[in-house]
Design an enzyme around this catalytic site. Structure first.
Site, PDB file in Angstrom:
ATOM      1  N   HIS A   1       0.850  -1.198   0.000  1.00 64.06           N
ATOM      2  CA  HIS A   1       0.000   0.000   0.000  1.00 64.06           C
ATOM      3  C   HIS A   1       0.883   1.244   0.000  1.00 64.06           C
ATOM      4  CE1 HIS A   1      -2.937   3.011   1.259  1.00 64.06           C
ATOM      5  NE2 HIS A   1      -3.876   2.161   0.871  1.00 64.06           N
TER       6      HIS A   1
ATOM      7  N   GLU B   1      -3.734   2.126  -7.291  1.00 66.75           N
ATOM      8  CA  GLU B   1      -4.162   3.203  -6.405  1.00 66.75           C
ATOM      9  C   GLU B   1      -3.291   4.428  -6.662  1.00 66.75           C
ATOM     10  OE1 GLU B   1      -3.457   2.357  -2.293  1.00 66.75           O
ATOM     11  OE2 GLU B   1      -1.368   1.859  -2.698  1.00 66.75           O
TER      12      GLU B   1
END
Length: 253
Positions: A96, A169
């Protein structure tokens, strides 16, 4: 036909008691799901035990937000694969952007985590990739993202890639309220799929799941999911309230 994966990433929100209340609301409402639809939630580590109990027997999968590439040892503050499995964790988010930024995780470290995770019976590992605003403005988006894909999947076999979900993302869209347009997101998703075909095969690229993450909400999720190469969403803030997460789910179902 590829499945649709919606994952709620709760980040560092909620005590175990608070998380269990939200999880129970979601699990209670999501009583039936199509076979091609998967819903996951990832509470903080401290809430895994209680949330696991709350969603047991439901249609909701339990995930974790990170994992060490070591099985055990002198790694203060980290958590091992076996520790997560003990709580019933079925998938793990790896790479992430917040872990890359605040914890200094490199592509090499993330790759080690991927390879370690594949040695354990997790259903899915989510590999996150994405570019900064400066990289997008400099027209380096595809170079950056595809490089992260290649490095993250280094050493992953064709038989194991089916347990990998990719999540695009764009860093500039996370928690900012800004969202990539459906065209911008689709362009990157399509490029990732083509890269997977080069690395593996057309069969693999046709079946690999690619999620979008970045200020996804009930208003924009439908148009994003309608794009041919977007197979789901990694949802942050909008997954923190049962009502808003359920609204997203209902808009996609």
């Amino acid at each position: 036909m590829r499945k649709t994966f919606l994952a709620g990433n709760w980040k560092m929100h909620y005590t175990s008691t608070e998380a269990s209340i939200v999880a129970k609301k979601i699990a209670t409402e999501v009583k039936t799901l199509k076979d091609d639809f998967v819903i996951m939630i990832t509470p903080p580590f401290t809430a895994l035990s209680k949330v696991s109990e709350c969603i047991k027997g439901s249609n909701i999968l339990l995930g974790a937000q990170n994992m060490s590439y070591m099985e055990s040892g002198a790694r203060t503050s980290e958590i091992s694969p076996s520790m997560l499995l003990e709580f019933g964790v079925e998938y793990v988010i790896l790479g992430h952007s917040e872990c890359r930024l605040y914890l200094g995780e490199t592509d090499e470290i993330i790759n080690k985590k991927i390879l370690t995770g594949l040695k354990h019976p997790f259903k899915y590992l989510i590999l996150c990739v994405g570019e900064t605003l400066n990289e997008r403005d400099s027209e380096k988006t595809l170079d950056v993202v595809l490089n992260q894909v290649k490095k993250g999947l280094d050493g992953v076999s064709e038989s194991d890639i089916k347990r990998i979900i990719l999540a695009y993302e764009p860093i500039w869209a996370i928690g900012t309220g800004k969202t990539a347009t459906k065209e911008e997101a689709e362009e990157v998703h399509k490029a990732i799929r083509l890269e997977i075909m080069k690395l593996y095969s057309k069969s693999v690229s046709d079946n690999v799941i690619i999620q979008y993450g970045g200020s996804v909400n009930s208003s924009n999720v439908k148009e994003l999911m309608n794009e041919p190469d977007i197979d789901g969403a990694l949802i942050g803030g909008a997954s923190l309230k049962a009502e808003s997460f359920l609204s997203i789910i209902n808009n996609v179902l």
